[in-house]
Design a protein around this motif. Sequence first.
Motif, short mmCIF file in Angstrom:
data_model
loop_
_atom_site.label_atom_id
_atom_site.label_comp_id
_atom_site.label_asym_id
_atom_site.label_seq_id
_atom_site.Cartn_x
_atom_site.Cartn_y
_atom_site.Cartn_z
N TYR A 72 0.83 -1.20 0.00
CA TYR A 72 0.00 0.00 0.00
C TYR A 72 0.87 1.25 0.00
N PHE A 73 1.95 1.23 0.76
CA PHE A 73 2.80 2.41 0.82
C PHE A 73 3.72 2.53 -0.38
N GLN A 74 3.87 1.47 -1.17
CA GLN A 74 4.51 1.63 -2.47
C GLN A 74 3.66 2.55 -3.35
N LEU A 75 2.34 2.34 -3.29
CA LEU A 75 1.42 3.21 -4.02
C LEU A 75 1.43 4.62 -3.42
N ALA A 76 1.38 4.71 -2.11
CA ALA A 76 1.32 6.01 -1.44
C ALA A 76 2.54 6.87 -1.74
N SER A 77 3.68 6.24 -1.95
CA SER A 77 4.91 7.00 -2.19
C SER A 77 5.13 7.31 -3.67
N ALA A 78 4.22 6.85 -4.53
CA ALA A 78 4.39 7.04 -5.98
C ALA A 78 3.78 8.34 -6.48
N PHE A 79 3.11 9.10 -5.59
CA PHE A 79 2.46 10.35 -6.00
C PHE A 79 2.38 11.26 -4.78
N ARG A 101 5.27 2.80 8.92
CA ARG A 101 5.74 2.71 7.54
C ARG A 101 5.80 4.10 6.91
N ALA A 102 4.81 4.94 7.21
CA ALA A 102 4.83 6.31 6.69
C ALA A 102 6.06 7.06 7.19
N ALA A 103 6.41 6.85 8.47
CA ALA A 103 7.59 7.52 9.03
C ALA A 103 8.86 7.03 8.33
N ASP A 104 8.94 5.74 8.04
CA ASP A 104 10.11 5.20 7.35
C ASP A 104 10.32 5.87 5.98
N LEU A 105 9.21 6.22 5.33
CA LEU A 105 9.28 6.78 3.98
C LEU A 105 9.23 8.31 3.97
N LEU A 134 6.72 10.11 5.03
CA LEU A 134 5.37 10.51 4.67
C LEU A 134 4.49 10.78 5.89
N GLN A 135 5.09 10.88 7.06
CA GLN A 135 4.30 10.99 8.29
C GLN A 135 3.42 12.23 8.32
N ASP A 136 3.84 13.32 7.66
CA ASP A 136 3.04 14.53 7.66
C ASP A 136 1.79 14.41 6.79
N ARG A 137 1.77 13.41 5.91
CA ARG A 137 0.61 13.21 5.04
C ARG A 137 -0.26 12.04 5.49
N PHE A 138 0.20 11.32 6.49
CA PHE A 138 -0.54 10.14 6.96
C PHE A 138 -1.78 10.57 7.75
N MET A 139 -2.92 9.97 7.44
CA MET A 139 -4.17 10.27 8.14
C MET A 139 -4.67 9.03 8.88
N PRO A 140 -4.65 9.03 10.21
CA PRO A 140 -5.22 7.91 10.97
C PRO A 140 -6.72 7.80 10.69
N VAL A 141 -7.28 6.61 10.90
CA VAL A 141 -8.70 6.37 10.65
C VAL A 141 -9.31 5.66 11.84
N LEU A 142 -10.43 6.20 12.33
CA LEU A 142 -11.17 5.59 13.44
C LEU A 142 -12.28 4.70 12.88
N GLN A 143 -12.60 3.64 13.65
CA GLN A 143 -13.69 2.74 13.27
C GLN A 143 -14.56 2.44 14.48
#
Length: 333
Positions: free
Chosen positions: A87-94, A134-138, A140-149
């Motif tokens: 999923y984060f391969q996709l997230a890091s492609a754009f 994973r976002a922090a590793d790449l 991308l942590q500033d663009r990561f949005m947590p999700v509640l359920q």
Amino acid sequence: MAIEIIVGLPHLNEGPILERVRDLGQPALVSANALSWWSTVRGWPEWLGWRIAKLAHANGLASLDLDSAGFVAMKRYGGFAWSIDQYFQLASAFPFRRIASLDYCTEHEIAEDREEVLDRISRTIRANRDCRDRAADLGLQDRFMPVLQGRTPADYERCADGLWWSMRPGAVVGVGSMCRREVGGPNGLVAVVDHLDSILPRGVRLHIFGAKGAALPWLKAFGDRVASIDSQAYGVAARRDAYRRRISKSDKLVADHLQRWCERQFERLDEPARRIPRIIQPIEAPPILDPWETAVATAREEIRALIESGNLDHDEMTNGWIEQWAADIYHAA
């Protein structure tokens, strides 16, 4: 600060839909499933990877957010076909503006009983933790949005407690399992947002996935708490229109409905804010369980705690395992 209206895109094919969104200058959201490459050569859907090249068609959009496609993954495929790393391969492609965490939705057609709802909340907490790392590793942590359920307002509080590290001023947090939810009622969309508004720190804002446009006047009453909503409701309207008129559901027809949908949402934002009296959630007495039921309940809670803490994977919960865990507790007692 006005609630942002985000257009959910059915695909990223170049054509009337993307052209219309560009012309309107509206922010957009795309599902990971819309960028998936599937094969049915073997007689069943087989996920083969991402259609990364389609992301080039998003150039010129005001912004683009990425959703993990949790409901579609559960409904069509029984679970996520892609791993967090994939999923984060996709997230890091754009340069997505927001990258939503993987989450485990709790709609009735997915989670049939109360135990399954609680299991899926625990899995969501763990998936958020793994996605954050994973976002922090790449970077991308500033663009990561947590999700509640959750299913009830208290469920969403339980999930928020598990994601305490993300509840900081300035954060935008997604609220899932909302697109099929009624606006009113004790477990309705407004009741969930109202409860979160009462418990979350000031400055934490909410993105409501799939919110009904009719909810906007009520969401306005929460001031800056609600940052944005997204929807693909215009696609349903286009399908009905095509069926009624006995014509093809073309992308041009969909684009026309998309524009009318956006215009209607802005009209709703101009309406006076409406308020529903705050609903005091009743505290239910726990059921009286026999020793075996107590052991099963204890086993489930212990396994959920291990999943949430990161000591078990978010998919490591099976009925056979729960029963064996419960048997150990039962015999020890």
